[in-house]
Design an enzyme around this catalytic site. Structure first.
Site, PDB file in Angstrom:
ATOM      1  N   LEU A 261       0.854  -1.187   0.000  1.00 17.84           N
ATOM      2  CA  LEU A 261       0.000   0.000   0.000  1.00 17.84           C
ATOM      3  C   LEU A 261       0.892   1.239   0.000  1.00 17.84           C
ATOM      4  O   LEU A 261       1.947   1.245   0.649  1.00 17.84           O
ATOM      5  CB  LEU A 261      -0.908   0.046   1.235  1.00 17.84           C
ATOM      6  CG  LEU A 261      -1.943  -1.064   1.395  1.00 17.84           C
ATOM      7  CD1 LEU A 261      -2.573  -0.986   2.769  1.00 17.84           C
ATOM      8  CD2 LEU A 261      -3.003  -0.960   0.309  1.00 17.84           C
ATOM      9  N   GLU A 469      15.687   6.007  -0.916  1.00 15.33           N
ATOM     10  CA  GLU A 469      16.100   4.722  -1.497  1.00 15.33           C
ATOM     11  C   GLU A 469      17.033   3.969  -0.569  1.00 15.33           C
ATOM     12  O   GLU A 469      16.971   2.741  -0.463  1.00 15.33           O
ATOM     13  CB  GLU A 469      16.776   4.964  -2.847  1.00 15.33           C
ATOM     14  CG  GLU A 469      17.146   3.693  -3.612  1.00 15.33           C
ATOM     15  CD  GLU A 469      18.541   3.179  -3.345  1.00 15.33           C
ATOM     16  OE1 GLU A 469      18.919   2.145  -3.932  1.00 15.33           O
ATOM     17  OE2 GLU A 469      19.281   3.798  -2.536  1.00 15.33           O
ATOM     18  N   GLU A 470      17.927   4.704   0.090  1.00 13.37           N
ATOM     19  CA  GLU A 470      18.934   4.035   0.913  1.00 13.37           C
ATOM     20  C   GLU A 470      18.328   3.254   2.069  1.00 13.37           C
ATOM     21  O   GLU A 470      18.956   2.340   2.602  1.00 13.37           O
ATOM     22  CB  GLU A 470      19.945   5.061   1.445  1.00 13.37           C
ATOM     23  CG  GLU A 470      20.787   5.742   0.379  1.00 13.37           C
ATOM     24  CD  GLU A 470      21.765   4.807  -0.330  1.00 13.37           C
ATOM     25  OE1 GLU A 470      21.707   3.584  -0.081  1.00 13.37           O
ATOM     26  OE2 GLU A 470      22.568   5.307  -1.135  1.00 13.37           O
TER      27      GLU A 470
END
Length: 793
Positions: A261, A469-470
């Site tokens: 989700l 992202e990391e």
């Protein structure tokens, strides 16, 4: 008087129709005059290649990496505004640019209570402390925004125990320690990076009773064995002794609280007690300088030869320290971790170049049709009178239908996505700013052409800067969750350029087989950096190559795992994807990645001095990515070669036949259906390629091309089965899921056979082998059906 009413109504309708036609005609924007079919313009391609500037990429990188920009930090948000400003620039911007926020769960070390690692003597006194921060060698490692090295998502705690050396922290490594008679209960395990994922080290350790984990980077794995300060940064590209690799230790990707989700206000969130995937025990990374002091004082059995490293001593297993070493023999190691979880708003930034030609499929039954534009001669015709040069068919296949005053093809529904993340652990000059520097230069050049009115792509191009992202591919995953259906239905390809330059030897490409042809075509036309007159393609083939039964010797593409933002696109959405970078000569270094990865030494000067002086490799990546984008967005026929999947399928099948077939036959399991399915796919892929080749020689109907392009685009989706791997979150691609079995074949089959090998005939494990074969067979049957002519079920 009834007839007068009828006549009046008729005259009124005719007048209204005539007015509508006139208004519709003059309401058509100038962009509607784009000729059809629009195809790749080689002059535009040459212009883009010539305008991509190494010096501008260098300037971009200097600005992007000027300060640390950990996800959701003030500097990270500053870069959001920088991207928006660039993409909204009136002279070089895109059609639109927006930022969207997701509220996600991140993990940070406590500023009030830093994480600590001590050696504690028999009386409880601290006799040795590992460094809390990296050495400030260039003046950039000591700022207030440099986050302390830590293992993101590792739980808080203060375990203390005898030290053991557990190599890379794999399940097999801990079993080896037990085989050596070592009691692991309550110990602290020292492990080195590599072999298994970061989080897996803690998971494996906890299974065997280990209380805490330390992780370090061994010079043998990243520095070619070199470790002294005179041999390392800032004197070379190698990692200095105090360097510590930060990273996420979360097992999955995406926001931990909202799996499947999007992390938006309306979504259900898990209770923290029900979140899985976090390390079960406290974990902390340290530098190899500290690891040397700990490991070189260990007692116990000599570690296996394959466990030895380059710290200048013989590695032993422990537990505990030797009597003649630097610490008292009964000293213990204390690991104090004070990480905390926080909900933070993380931003994605999207910049869009709207396509000009490719429409939604026209139909006679489109709502309120008022005007037709003949795609053959570009004349305007009413619905009442057909085009004099092109006979009006039963359904106007030759025509693009306009509804109201806006032509359908000005709102194209096919996307080429190009993305990279923005956040870094510290300055992040290589990871990820080298990729973002390229992205900004490419969007500048394309945006300038767009604003001048000299070019607009056939299909829409979407540039993306992902957040967080990391911490586990969070921004890209939330985006794919929020727009799952739209992206699955409309996305042609996802292009990822994260670390654009690891080093300056050669191109490295990872991707799914259909993208091979477009990358080969692009790289054959671009000169490689450095001496000589080789193309990028010719240089690439010198470093990474394979023998193809179809093409002969060609560059080899790596497969896509989960190392960057392409992961949700390929594994979750089934979108053909690729990852582009320049990298090093593997024959000259044993480094598993560039040495300063995820450390405070990954700075602009590190790139400028050691990785890519002159930024010619950055420019080469920009040119490769730019050529690929233009070919995918502008080509009349999508340059995706589905028949290249046949080689992969045949190699998987051959491995299964050679290494598993005899075992399977002992359990009355046949590979026959799989053989048939691969042959069907081969035949249909070859037939589709032949149909495209035939059409390319003539003047194909745009809708027929659209139909074939959809077959090319949707092939990758046919390999998805969300129930194939219930134990794996997000992984549903039956060809590229994680493979834990040793046989290089279809991952589900390989994994199932590995688990079933030592079980009894008729067990559930062997039933799972049969299920996995059926899953692959049905995926291949579906793929073959997708490639057949649409009317042929």
């Amino acid at each position: 008087m009834q007839w007068t009413k009828v006549l009046g109504l008729g005259l009124g309708a005719a007048a209204f129709l005539g007015l509508g036609i006139i208004l519709g005609h003059f309401a058509i924007p100038k962009e509607a005059s784009v000729s059809a079919p629009q195809d790749l313009d080689l002059q535009i391609l040459e212009t883009v290649m010539g305008q991509l500037s190494a010096s501008r990429i260098r300037d971009n990188l200097r600005e992007l990496s000027r300060d640390p920009h950990l996800a959701t930090s003030p500097r990270d948000e500053d870069l959001v505004q920088l991207l928006l400003q660039r993409w909204r620039d009136p002279e070089s911007g895109l059609d639109s640019a927006e930022a969207s926020k997701y509220e996600v769960l991140l993990s940070f070390p406590s500023q009030e209570q830093p994480n600590l690692v001590h050696v504690v003597g028999p009386t409880g006194d601290i006799i040795y402390s590992c460094r809390q921060t990296e050495e400030n060698l260039t003046g950039e490692q000591g700022g207030p925004d440099v986050v302390q090295p830590y293992a993101a998502y590792a739980p808080p705690g203060t375990p203390q125990g005898l030290l053991v050396y557990a190599n890379r922290g794999s399940e097999e490594d801990f079993k080896e320690l037990q085989t050596q008679g070592i009691n692991l209960e309550g110990t602290i395990a020292l492990t080195r990076y590599g072999g298994v994922g970061r989080g897996a080290k803690a998971v494996n350790a906890a299974k065997h009773g280990v209380a805490g984990v330390l992780v370090y980077t061994d010079p043998a794995d990243i520095n070619d064995g070199l470790s002294s300060p005179s041999e390392t940064f800032p004197n070379s590209w190698y990692l200095p002794p105090s360097g510590v690799e930060r990273g996420s230790y979360y097992e999955y990707f995406g926001d931990p609280l909202t799996p499947y989700l999007p992390a938006i206000p309306s979504s259900f969130r898990l209770d923290l007690a029900n979140v899985s995937g976090f390390p079960p025990i406290p974990t902390q990374p340290i530098g190899f300088q500290d690891a040397r002091d700990l490991l070189c004082n260990l007692s116990g059995t000599l570690a296996p030869t394959t466990w030895q490293g380059a710290l200048g001593c013989s590695y032993r297993l422990g537990p505990g320290f030797r009597p003649d070493g630097g610490f008292p023999a009964d000293s213990q190691v204390n690991v104090s971790v004070h990480n905390r979880l926080e909900l933070r708003n993380s931003s994605n930034v999207l910049g869009i170049i709207r396509g000009a030609v490719e429409p939604g499929e026209p139909s006679c039954h489109s709502p309120r049709p008022r005007l037709l534009l003949c795609s053959g001669c570009r004349c305007h015709c009413t619905l009442i009178q057909p085009c004099p040069r092109h006979p009006y068919p039963s359904c106007p296949a030759h025509l693009s239908i306009f509804s109201g005053s806006l032509p359908f093809f000005l709102w194209p529904d096919r996307y080429v996505l190009y993305g990279n993340h923005r956040d870094s652990w510290v300055h992040g000059a290589v990871d990820p700013s080298s990729g973002t520097a390229v992205l900004l230069e490419l969007s500048r050049v394309l945006g300038t052409l767009l604003k001048k009115g000299t070019w607009r792509p056939r299909r829409s191009i979407v540039f993306a800067s992902w957040g967080a992202e990391e911490f586990g591919l969070i921004g890209s995953t939330e985006f794919t969750e929020e727009f799952f259906n739209k992206l699955q239905e409309r996305t042609v390809t996802y292009i990822n350029v994260d670390i654009s330059v690891f080093a300056n030897a050669t191109l490295r490409v990872q991707g799914t087989p259909p993208v091979q042809s477009v990358v080969f075509s692009a790289t054959k036309e671009i000169r490689s950096p450095g001496p000589g007159d080789l193309s990028i393609y010719d240089n690439w083939i010198r470093y990474f190559n394979r023998s193809s039964p179809v093409y002969g010797l060609v560059p080899s593409l790596g497969s896509l795992g989960a190392g960057s933002d392409y992961a949700p696109f390929i594994h979750f959405l089934g979108i053909s994807s690729m990852d582009l970078a320049y990298t090093y000569d593997r024959s000259k270094t044993s480094a598993r990645i560039y040495p300063t990865y995820h450390t405070a030494f990954d700075t602009f000067d590190y790139v400028d001095k050691f990785l890519d002086p002159g930024f010619s490799s950055h420019q080469a990546v920009a040119q490769t990515a730019g050529s690929v984008i233009l070919r995918l967005s502008d080509s009349f026929f999508l340059p995706l070669n589905v028949s290249d999947y046949s080689e992969t399928l045949r190699s998987f099948l051959q491995a299964a036949q050679q290494e598993l077939e005899a075992l399977l036959e002992q359990h009355s399991i046949s590979l026959g259906p799989l053989v048939t399915a691969v042959e069907k796919f081969d035949a249909e892929a070859a037939a589709l390629v032949e149909r495209i080749s035939t059409l390319q020689k003539g003047s194909p109907d745009p809708l027929q091309v659209r139909m074939l392009n959809d077959q090319l685009m949707l092939l990758e989706r046919t390999f998805l089965n969300p129930r194939a791997f219930p134990e794996e979150r997000y992984y549903s691609h039956v060809l590229w899921a994680p493979r834990t079995g040793s046989v290089a074949t279809f991952p589900g089959l390989s994994n199932a056979c590995s688990r079933a090998r030592d079980t009894a005939p008729g067990s559930e494990a062997w039933a799972e082998v049969q299920r996995q074969i059926s899953i692959v067979v049905m995926a291949l049957e579906g793929a073959a059906a997708t490639l057949r002519p649409v009317a042929d079920l």
